[in-house]
Design a protein around this motif. Structure first.
Motif, PDB file in Angstrom:
ATOM      1  N   GLU A 344       5.837  21.159  14.721  1.00  0.00           N
ATOM      2  CA  GLU A 344       4.791  20.218  15.138  1.00  0.00           C
ATOM      3  C   GLU A 344       5.386  18.885  15.554  1.00  0.00           C
ATOM      4  N   VAL A 345       6.356  18.391  14.794  1.00  0.00           N
ATOM      5  CA  VAL A 345       6.992  17.113  15.120  1.00  0.00           C
ATOM      6  C   VAL A 345       7.757  17.206  16.437  1.00  0.00           C
ATOM      7  N   VAL A 346       8.470  18.310  16.635  1.00  0.00           N
ATOM      8  CA  VAL A 346       9.225  18.503  17.881  1.00  0.00           C
ATOM      9  C   VAL A 346       8.283  18.486  19.080  1.00  0.00           C
ATOM     10  N   HIS A 347       7.160  19.165  18.971  1.00  0.00           N
ATOM     11  CA  HIS A 347       6.168  19.175  20.052  1.00  0.00           C
ATOM     12  C   HIS A 347       5.587  17.783  20.264  1.00  0.00           C
ATOM     13  N   LEU A 348       5.211  17.122  19.186  1.00  0.00           N
ATOM     14  CA  LEU A 348       4.563  15.817  19.279  1.00  0.00           C
ATOM     15  C   LEU A 348       5.458  14.785  19.956  1.00  0.00           C
ATOM     16  N   LEU A 349       6.726  14.737  19.543  1.00  0.00           N
ATOM     17  CA  LEU A 349       7.644  13.724  20.056  1.00  0.00           C
ATOM     18  C   LEU A 349       8.311  14.135  21.372  1.00  0.00           C
ATOM     19  N   GLY A 350       8.109  15.371  21.790  1.00  0.00           N
ATOM     20  CA  GLY A 350       8.744  15.820  23.028  1.00  0.00           C
ATOM     21  C   GLY A 350      10.255  15.853  22.928  1.00  0.00           C
ATOM     22  N   VAL A 351      10.766  16.244  21.770  1.00  0.00           N
ATOM     23  CA  VAL A 351      12.202  16.192  21.479  1.00  0.00           C
ATOM     24  C   VAL A 351      12.972  17.164  22.369  1.00  0.00           C
ATOM     25  N   GLN A 352      14.114  16.689  22.876  1.00  0.00           N
ATOM     26  CA  GLN A 352      15.004  17.543  23.668  1.00  0.00           C
ATOM     27  C   GLN A 352      16.184  18.063  22.853  1.00  0.00           C
ATOM     28  N   CYS A 353      16.514  17.352  21.782  1.00  0.00           N
ATOM     29  CA  CYS A 353      17.637  17.766  20.933  1.00  0.00           C
ATOM     30  C   CYS A 353      17.368  17.389  19.490  1.00  0.00           C
ATOM     31  N   VAL A 354      17.605  18.325  18.577  1.00  0.00           N
ATOM     32  CA  VAL A 354      17.527  18.065  17.140  1.00  0.00           C
ATOM     33  C   VAL A 354      18.946  18.056  16.597  1.00  0.00           C
ATOM     34  N   VAL A 355      19.319  16.961  15.923  1.00  0.00           N
ATOM     35  CA  VAL A 355      20.644  16.840  15.302  1.00  0.00           C
ATOM     36  C   VAL A 355      20.460  17.018  13.804  1.00  0.00           C
ATOM     37  N   GLY A 356      20.852  18.165  13.289  1.00  0.00           N
ATOM     38  CA  GLY A 356      20.748  18.411  11.859  1.00  0.00           C
ATOM     39  C   GLY A 356      21.869  17.723  11.109  1.00  0.00           C
ATOM     40  N   VAL A 357      21.505  16.878  10.151  1.00  0.00           N
ATOM     41  CA  VAL A 357      22.510  16.191   9.333  1.00  0.00           C
ATOM     42  C   VAL A 357      22.854  17.124   8.173  1.00  0.00           C
ATOM     43  N   GLY A 358      23.959  17.840   8.312  1.00  0.00           N
ATOM     44  CA  GLY A 358      24.356  18.829   7.317  1.00  0.00           C
ATOM     45  C   GLY A 358      23.990  20.228   7.768  1.00  0.00           C
ATOM     46  N   LYS A 359      24.625  21.208   7.133  1.00  0.00           N
ATOM     47  CA  LYS A 359      24.442  22.609   7.531  1.00  0.00           C
ATOM     48  C   LYS A 359      23.027  23.116   7.278  1.00  0.00           C
ATOM     49  N   TYR A 360      22.441  22.748   6.139  1.00  0.00           N
ATOM     50  CA  TYR A 360      21.121  23.271   5.803  1.00  0.00           C
ATOM     51  C   TYR A 360      20.076  22.828   6.827  1.00  0.00           C
ATOM     52  N   ALA A 361      20.038  21.546   7.169  1.00  0.00           N
ATOM     53  CA  ALA A 361      19.066  21.040   8.146  1.00  0.00           C
ATOM     54  C   ALA A 361      19.272  21.689   9.506  1.00  0.00           C
ATOM     55  N   THR A 362      20.540  21.901   9.888  1.00  0.00           N
ATOM     56  CA  THR A 362      20.831  22.542  11.176  1.00  0.00           C
ATOM     57  C   THR A 362      20.355  23.983  11.196  1.00  0.00           C
ATOM     58  N   ASP A 363      20.639  24.729  10.127  1.00  0.00           N
ATOM     59  CA  ASP A 363      20.238  26.134  10.066  1.00  0.00           C
ATOM     60  C   ASP A 363      18.719  26.291  10.066  1.00  0.00           C
ATOM     61  N   ARG A 364      18.013  25.437   9.306  1.00  0.00           N
ATOM     62  CA  ARG A 364      16.559  25.539   9.258  1.00  0.00           C
ATOM     63  C   ARG A 364      15.937  25.195  10.610  1.00  0.00           C
ATOM     64  N   THR A 365      16.536  24.280  11.328  1.00  0.00           N
ATOM     65  CA  THR A 365      16.027  23.937  12.662  1.00  0.00           C
ATOM     66  C   THR A 365      16.115  25.136  13.593  1.00  0.00           C
ATOM     67  N   LYS A 366      17.247  25.818  13.568  1.00  0.00           N
ATOM     68  CA  LYS A 366      17.417  26.987  14.434  1.00  0.00           C
ATOM     69  C   LYS A 366      16.394  28.069  14.109  1.00  0.00           C
ATOM     70  N   VAL A 367      16.159  28.300  12.817  1.00  0.00           N
ATOM     71  CA  VAL A 367      15.198  29.325  12.409  1.00  0.00           C
ATOM     72  C   VAL A 367      13.784  28.938  12.851  1.00  0.00           C
ATOM     73  N   ALA A 368      13.414  27.690  12.598  1.00  0.00           N
ATOM     74  CA  ALA A 368      12.056  27.244  12.914  1.00  0.00           C
ATOM     75  C   ALA A 368      11.771  27.322  14.411  1.00  0.00           C
ATOM     76  N   LEU A 369      12.728  26.865  15.224  1.00  0.00           N
ATOM     77  CA  LEU A 369      12.522  26.883  16.671  1.00  0.00           C
ATOM     78  C   LEU A 369      12.502  28.311  17.206  1.00  0.00           C
ATOM     79  N   ARG A 370      13.357  29.158  16.669  1.00  0.00           N
ATOM     80  CA  ARG A 370      13.391  30.543  17.127  1.00  0.00           C
ATOM     81  C   ARG A 370      12.075  31.249  16.802  1.00  0.00           C
ATOM     82  N   GLN A 371      11.579  31.066  15.594  1.00  0.00           N
ATOM     83  CA  GLN A 371      10.320  31.707  15.210  1.00  0.00           C
ATOM     84  C   GLN A 371       9.142  31.192  16.031  1.00  0.00           C
ATOM     85  N   ALA A 372       9.237  29.939  16.485  1.00  0.00           N
ATOM     86  CA  ALA A 372       8.166  29.357  17.304  1.00  0.00           C
ATOM     87  C   ALA A 372       8.329  29.681  18.783  1.00  0.00           C
TER      88      ALA A 372
END
Length: 420
Positions: A344-372
């Motif tokens: 929802e945040v990615v859609h709202l802000l029109g984000v072009q790139c998510v920078v995950g600070v640390g491995k966990y945040a990066t991995d969860r971003t990939k999963v969330a975007l892929r599922q969406a």
């Protein structure tokens, strides 16, 4: 008045009696009385129908027979025009409307537009106006007294509509709504016996957090810097991601009070911007961001900082429990909600790139975007600045700058970036 009319008609009949007697019954008679429809046509200014007039002329007029009954009836018919069924219904509807609005005006102070109640009308022009009003009301749903009170006043009609597009102000508001919905779902989840304390900074540090969002989440962003979750001496105090107290007050200029968490561990008290402790992670992160951008306005032109999970958890010993340390069942429930909110945040802000600070945040971003089903958003990583990470203690600043450069994102953190 009726007696005067009767007397005049009798006198008139007596004066002309002789002349009437010399005429035959087939050629003489009174002037034809106008019908009810003709009377109405005259009163309303409607021309008489020529065919109707010709038809009446073809008939042989009846002889003059004057009696008290016929004179009275003629007087009544000619002095009181009769209305059609449709006009009568419209008149009744208008009268009912006046009565209802008068009763409302006395008790509930309706809107000014309804306070001017028309008086009973008698002329043709005024009847036409009432007819138009009744037609309008019959085509619109009736307005209740409560709805009338809710109508905007003159000074309110100039205000912008409640439903706004995704502009600067509404983006911040919608972002806060996403966070609060997420927090409401997460605080109701079970986290097992290991977690004894659940802190929600978006709630107890709401004033500071809201100030941060309204100041710096104005408009769409190209890069979302994504942390894992708050720490007890960072966002846990200030409501700002990686929220070092000194940078929050002096560089970001956020203000506000804090309240106490629903359950507060004695060793982890919340004092907000008055807290004397800070986290190394926050000091390293905000130190680099200030160095690269110079001012908050430059930094937040294309960047925003967000946490994947807005809560933090403590054991009974006050030891911090991170989301990946939760048991699988509890972690899965948390990640399901956090993934959905991140999208929802990615859609709202029109984000072009998510920078995950640390491995966990990066991995969860990939999963969330892929599922969406989102494939056009870049996912990069930045080493977490926590001192718990041995590599971060060996020149984290230089490593972070190199990673941002390799991801072609460094210019977004600097003044006057070349935006593509």
């Amino acid at each position: 008045m009726l007696n005067k009319v009767l007397s005049s008609l009798v006198l008139l009949h007596g004066r002309h009696g002789a002349s009437h007697q010399g005429r035959t019954a087939t050629t003489m008679g009174p002037k034809r009385q106008k019908t009810t429809d003709e009377n109405h046509a005259v009163l309303c200014g409607i021309p008489e129908d020529s065919s109707s007039t010709h038809q009446h002329a073809a008939h042989t007029p009846a002889p003059l027979i004057l009696s008290h009954t016929s004179i009275t009836k003629g007087y009544q018919e000619n002095s009181t025009p009769q209305l059609t069924v449709e006009q009568t219904e419209h008149s009744c509807a208008a009268s009912t409307l006046r009565e209802r609005l008068q009763a409302t005006a006395q008790t509930e102070q309706p809107h000014a537009a309804f306070s001017l109640i028309p008086k009973p009308q008698t002329t043709a022009e005024e009847r036409e106006q009432l007819h138009a009003v009744s037609l309008f009301l019959s085509s619109k749903p009736q307005t209740t007294a409560e709805q009338i009170e809710q109508l905007p006043t003159a000074d309110q009609t100039e205000q912008p509509p409640l439903s706004l597009p995704a502009t600067q102000t509404s983006i911040a508001t919608q972002y806060l709504d996403i966070e609060r919905r997420l927090c409401g779902k997460l605080v109701s989840l079970p986290y097992g016996e290991a977690v004894q304390y659940v802190y929600n900074p978006v709630d107890y540090a709401w004033e500071i957090h809201r100030d941060f969002v309204l100041k710096f989440c104005q408009g769409r962003k190209k890069v979302l810097l994504l942390g894992m979750n708050p720490g007890p001496w960072g966002m846990g105090q200030t409501g700002v991601p990686f929220g070092h107290v000194g940078y929050a007050k002096e560089w970001l200029g956020v203000t506000g009070r804090v309240t106490r968490p629903a359950q507060e561990h004695p060793k982890r008290p919340v004092t907000g911007l008055e807290c004397g402790r800070s986290e190394v992670s926050g000091e390293r992160m905000w130190g680099l961001l200030k160095e690269l951008s110079g001012t908050p306005d430059v930094l937040f032109t294309h960047i925003f900082i967000h946490n994947y999970c807005p809560l933090f958890f403590l054991k009974d010993s006050a030891k911090n429990v991170t989301p990946p340390e939760l048991k699988v069942k509890q972690r899965s429930a948390l990640e399901e909600e956090c993934d959905r909110a991140l999208v929802e945040v990615v859609h709202l802000l029109g984000v072009q790139c998510v920078v995950g600070v640390g491995k966990y945040a990066t991995d969860r971003t990939k999963v969330a975007l892929r599922q969406a089903g989102i494939e056009d958003v870049q996912v990069s990583t930045l080493m977490h600045p926590s001192p718990v990470n041995p590599a971060a203690n060996k020149g984290w600043r230089d490593i972070a700058i190199r990673q941002l450069t390799e991801s072609s994102l460094l210019h977004y953190f600097q003044p006057h970036p070349t935006v593509t």
